[in-house]
Design a protein around this motif. Structure first.
Motif, short mmCIF file in Angstrom:
data_model
loop_
_atom_site.label_atom_id
_atom_site.label_comp_id
_atom_site.label_asym_id
_atom_site.label_seq_id
_atom_site.Cartn_x
_atom_site.Cartn_y
_atom_site.Cartn_z
N VAL A 109 0.83 -1.20 0.00
CA VAL A 109 0.00 0.00 0.00
C VAL A 109 0.87 1.26 0.00
O VAL A 109 0.65 2.19 -0.80
CB VAL A 109 -0.94 0.00 1.23
N MET A 110 1.85 1.30 0.88
CA MET A 110 2.68 2.50 1.00
C MET A 110 3.50 2.74 -0.26
O MET A 110 3.64 3.88 -0.73
CB MET A 110 3.61 2.39 2.21
N VAL A 111 4.05 1.67 -0.81
CA VAL A 111 4.87 1.82 -2.02
C VAL A 111 4.01 2.25 -3.20
O VAL A 111 4.37 3.16 -3.96
CB VAL A 111 5.63 0.51 -2.33
N SER A 112 2.85 1.62 -3.37
CA SER A 112 1.97 2.00 -4.47
C SER A 112 1.45 3.41 -4.31
O SER A 112 1.34 4.17 -5.28
CB SER A 112 0.81 1.01 -4.60
N ALA A 113 1.12 3.79 -3.08
CA ALA A 113 0.66 5.16 -2.84
C ALA A 113 1.74 6.16 -3.24
O ALA A 113 1.46 7.18 -3.89
CB ALA A 113 0.27 5.34 -1.38
N ALA A 114 2.98 5.87 -2.85
CA ALA A 114 4.08 6.76 -3.20
C ALA A 114 4.25 6.84 -4.71
O ALA A 114 4.41 7.92 -5.28
CB ALA A 114 5.38 6.29 -2.54
N LYS A 115 4.21 5.70 -5.37
CA LYS A 115 4.43 5.68 -6.83
C LYS A 115 3.32 6.44 -7.55
O LYS A 115 3.58 7.17 -8.52
CB LYS A 115 4.49 4.24 -7.33
#
Length: 756
Positions: free
Chosen positions: A291-297
């Protein structure tokens, strides 16, 4: 940053500034550089950053790697750090064969050998098959995009989630077509024609290793993007200040200055979410890391496009030439957007997670828990709320119905009795003395459990101001009554001809020795019909600059000569009022601070007002409700992606609010950047409200005033979420106007932050 991290950042920045100029980059591209930069990276210890000491590394973590990647983004360095050091290095460090791991990583850290990884996933188009053949294997297939591949000595072929084949670049049957990507970074296309691989060169990985490595690399690509964004914003701002057109600088044009502010906000949101992704790498992985990585991307992709396109537009024709550095940053922005899954891929991944959880994810606070003490604090707050919050009241809050004064005040008294109403107050003034993180967690838990919002005028506005500037007598008189909710406050700032332009206010206070006589009018005064007291800006002098003739009074609303006239909003609610003063007597003891210095006190208050005017709690609640009613099998992909983007924007706002809370504790004041939160929050709240109304469709059409205003417990014509949808959409148009319009906030940021 720690001192060590600051030193690392400065050393990397210095090398890139002095040894890797834009002219040197062009020499590297042309093959004319006299410097082996990769070898220099190794000598400086950069290639050892992500590895443990057993492998010859520095035992540093994702935070240090993020510093390196951000600076490399600023310097636009062409060396294949992401595919070699980050992705391939992560995979090699995870292999179980100790000798093999030490040999591979040792040669990588020393800069003698480069690796590139061939994988399928996160948007890649690799199709390479590993087939057992007796005691060995063969590889067959193609990989069109292998980042860093044109410089690789070995390829790591992730033929499955658990098998990693190590293939030398010179292997028979392996055909390499080297090229540079759209951003000039090295890459290649590979064709495997029954390439022989010894069994000893097929390494076994844990089933989660590849996914973790790709998340790690994606997060680091976001950090590199932050560096790219920094340069695009900084250089475009400087160019706009220096470039003269029609007799003035480009930056003096309000359209340009507002666009520069928007560029900065995009970059800051990208930085916030990239930081969260890096923090998540320290955790156990799993769905939360995804979730955090996709949100950042997702947010980084949006920022890269918007900022890069604005940079080119503001620079003009020069920026589209290859000789000018901005065009190279523009192309790198595009390359980063295409790497490690594009925004749509990550929106789908995050959307799948939302559908799986039904949108009912854990309390926002739990995303930011940093210790066992934080977790214990959450349990303490939740336990109290479960026992103290009336279910009927929580239901009205969840339905976004209006609450009466009695309902709000009843809840505030409950918090006051517990000692929690002044959540941000220090102990010496009767507060709990919580840290900024605890305040943030408390507010988030209250939101997740549908507690009524605390009226801000007393607790969050005049209370802190009295603590900073009030006399001991004023503090003793007013602070306890704010904390026990026995007195309500309202704010007397805006006037019919002085909204955001407070320096033009006309309400006068004539100095009559031991008291003032106040005459004039205030407008848009929220809660004045409920308030016992008003903190009010008045003009006590017209002989100096407008700001210097303003004083700050505390006015008892029961004083003769005060008339409150209601203003009904288009959502049917009554929260705004006009307040008229006719010969109102105010004792001198109710002057806050010094006469004529009210402007400085007002500015201090406005910075705090704009922090909570980010509307974070309301956004969290409205988004949770939207996800609850909208996410299901019938929701279109387009609508699901829209909700995903709301989730990402909310997460960015949460992170930035927490950062400003911590800044307030550390510095005692809030910087003018806090206006960015007001812009972010108002626009996001309005967008969520519009989406909620449109998803409800024609069910949002009937007007159900008794339910909206909280007089009926049940809606008459439609489900509760639909019955209030249009009213919420109408009411939240005020959010980009109240506490200073969006346009005024951009003017403030342009002047005080960008120094235009």
């Amino acid at each position: 940053m720690t001192d060590d991290q600051s030193s690392l950042k400065e050393s990397i920045a210095r090398y890139l500034r002095e040894q890797y100029s834009f002219a040197e980059r062009l020499r590297v591209l042309a093959g004319k550089s006299e410097v082996n930069h990769w070898g220099e990276f190794a000598k400086l210890g950069w290639l050892a950053i992500p590895f443990d000491s057993d492998s010859g590394g520095l035992d540093a973590g994702p935070a240090e790697m993020a510093i390196l990647m951000t600076e490399l983004g600023r310097g636009l360095a062409l060396e294949p750090v992401l595919p070699n050091l980050v992705l391939s290095g992560s995979l090699l460090q995870a292999i179980s064969d100790v000798d093999c791991r030490a040999s591979c990583l040792g040669s990588m850290i020393e800069g003698r050998v480069k690796f590139a990884t061939v994988y399928e996933g996160m948007g890649a188009r690799a199709a390479v098959e590993l087939v057992a053949q007796g005691d060995s294997f063969t590889l067959t297939g193609t990989a069109k995009v292998v980042l860093g591949g044109s410089q690789a000595d070995f390829f790591l072929v992730a033929a499955s989630a658990t098998r990693l084949a190590v293939v030398p670049a010179s292997a028979p049957g392996l055909h390499i077509d080297s090229y540079r990507g759209i951003d000039d970074y090295p890459a290649c296309s590979l064709t495997f024609d029954k390439v022989h691989v010894n069994a000893a060169d097929v390494l076994t990985l844990d089933g989660t290793t590849l996914g973790l490595a790709l998340n790690y690399c994606c997060a680091m690509s976001c950090c590199e993007a932050v560096g790219v964004l920094d340069v695009l914003v900084e250089h475009t701002l400087q160019y706009a200040k220096d470039r003269k057109q029609f007799g003035k600088s480009l930056a003096a044009n309000q359209v340009i200055s507002h666009r520069l502010v928007e560029m900065r906000i995009h970059a800051q949101e990208a930085r916030a979410l990239s930081g969260l992704a890096v923090q998540a790498l320290e955790g156990p992985g799993g769905p939360e890391l995804d979730v955090m990585v996709s949100a950042a991307k997702i947010r980084v992709d949006q920022a890269l496009r918007s900022v890069a396109e604005s940079a080119v537009q503001i620079h003009g024709a020069i920026a589209i030439t290859n000789e000018f550095h901005i065009s190279h940053y523009f192309r790198r922005a595009a390359g980063l957007r295409l790497s490690f899954g594009d925004a749509e891929w990550h929106e789908d991944r995050l959307g799948t997670w939302l559908k799986k959880t039904g949108g009912a994810n854990e309390s926002t606070a739990k995303r930011f828990l940093a210790s066992d003490a934080d977790r214990a604090f959450v349990r303490t707050v939740e336990d109290f709320m479960h026992s103290a919050l009336p279910k009927q009241l929580a239901a009205k809050v969840a339905n976004e119905q209006n609450l009466s004064k009695q309902e709000i005040n009843g809840w505030q008294r409950t918090l006051g009795e517990k000692g929690w109403l002044g959540a941000g107050w220090p102990k010496k003034f009767g507060g709990p003395g919580w840290s900024p993180r605890q305040q943030f967690i408390f507010d988030s838990v209250c939101t997740s459990m549908n507690c009524p919002a605390v009226v801000p005028a007393g607790v969050k506005m005049i209370g802190p101001l009295l603590q900073m500037f009030g006399t001991p007598a004023q503090q003793e008189r007013f602070l306890p009554r704010i904390l026990d909710a026995s007195e309500w406050w309202c704010q007397g700032y805006s006037e019919p001809n002085a909204g955001s332009d407070l320096a033009s206010l006309r309400t006068s206070a004539e100095d009559c020795g031991d008291h003032f006589i106040v005459n004039g009018e205030k407008i848009w005064t929220s809660g004045a019909h409920y308030a016992d007291w008003m903190f009010c800006l008045v003009r006590t002098s017209r002989e100096t600059r407008p700001q210097q003739g303003i004083s700050f009074l505390l006015i008892d609303m029961r004083t003769p000569g005060i008339e409150v006239s209601p203003i009904q909003s288009m959502d049917g609610a009554h929260s705004f009022n006009s307040v008229f003063f006719k010969d109102v007597w105010v004792p001198k003891e109710n002057l806050l601070g010094k006469q004529g210095e009210g402007w400085s006190y007002a500015k201090a208050l406005l910075s705090h007002e704009r922090l909570f005017a980010s509307w974070l709690s309301g956004i969290q609640r409205s988004l949770r409700q939207l996800k609850k009613v909208a996410i299901g099998d019938q929701l279109s992909d387009a609508k699901l992606r829209e909700i995903v983007r709301f989730e990402v924007r909310t997460l960015a706002l949460e992170k930035r609010v927490l950062e400003f809370l911590e800044q307030s504790e550390a510095d005692g004041v809030l910087s003018d950047e806090v206006s960015e939160l007001k812009i972010q929050g108002a626009e996001l709240f309005q967008d969520i409200s519009n989406a909620a109304m449109m998803i409800c469709g024609d069910l949002a059409y009937p007007s159900d005033a008794p339910f909206i205003l909280g007089k009926n417990a049940d809606p008459l014509f439609a489900p509760a979420h639909a019955a209030t949808a249009a009213a919420r959409y109408f009411g939240r148009r005020a959010h980009s106007i109240a506490a200073g319009t969006t346009e005024i906030q951009k003017n403030i940021l342009a002047k005080t932050v960008l120094e235009i």
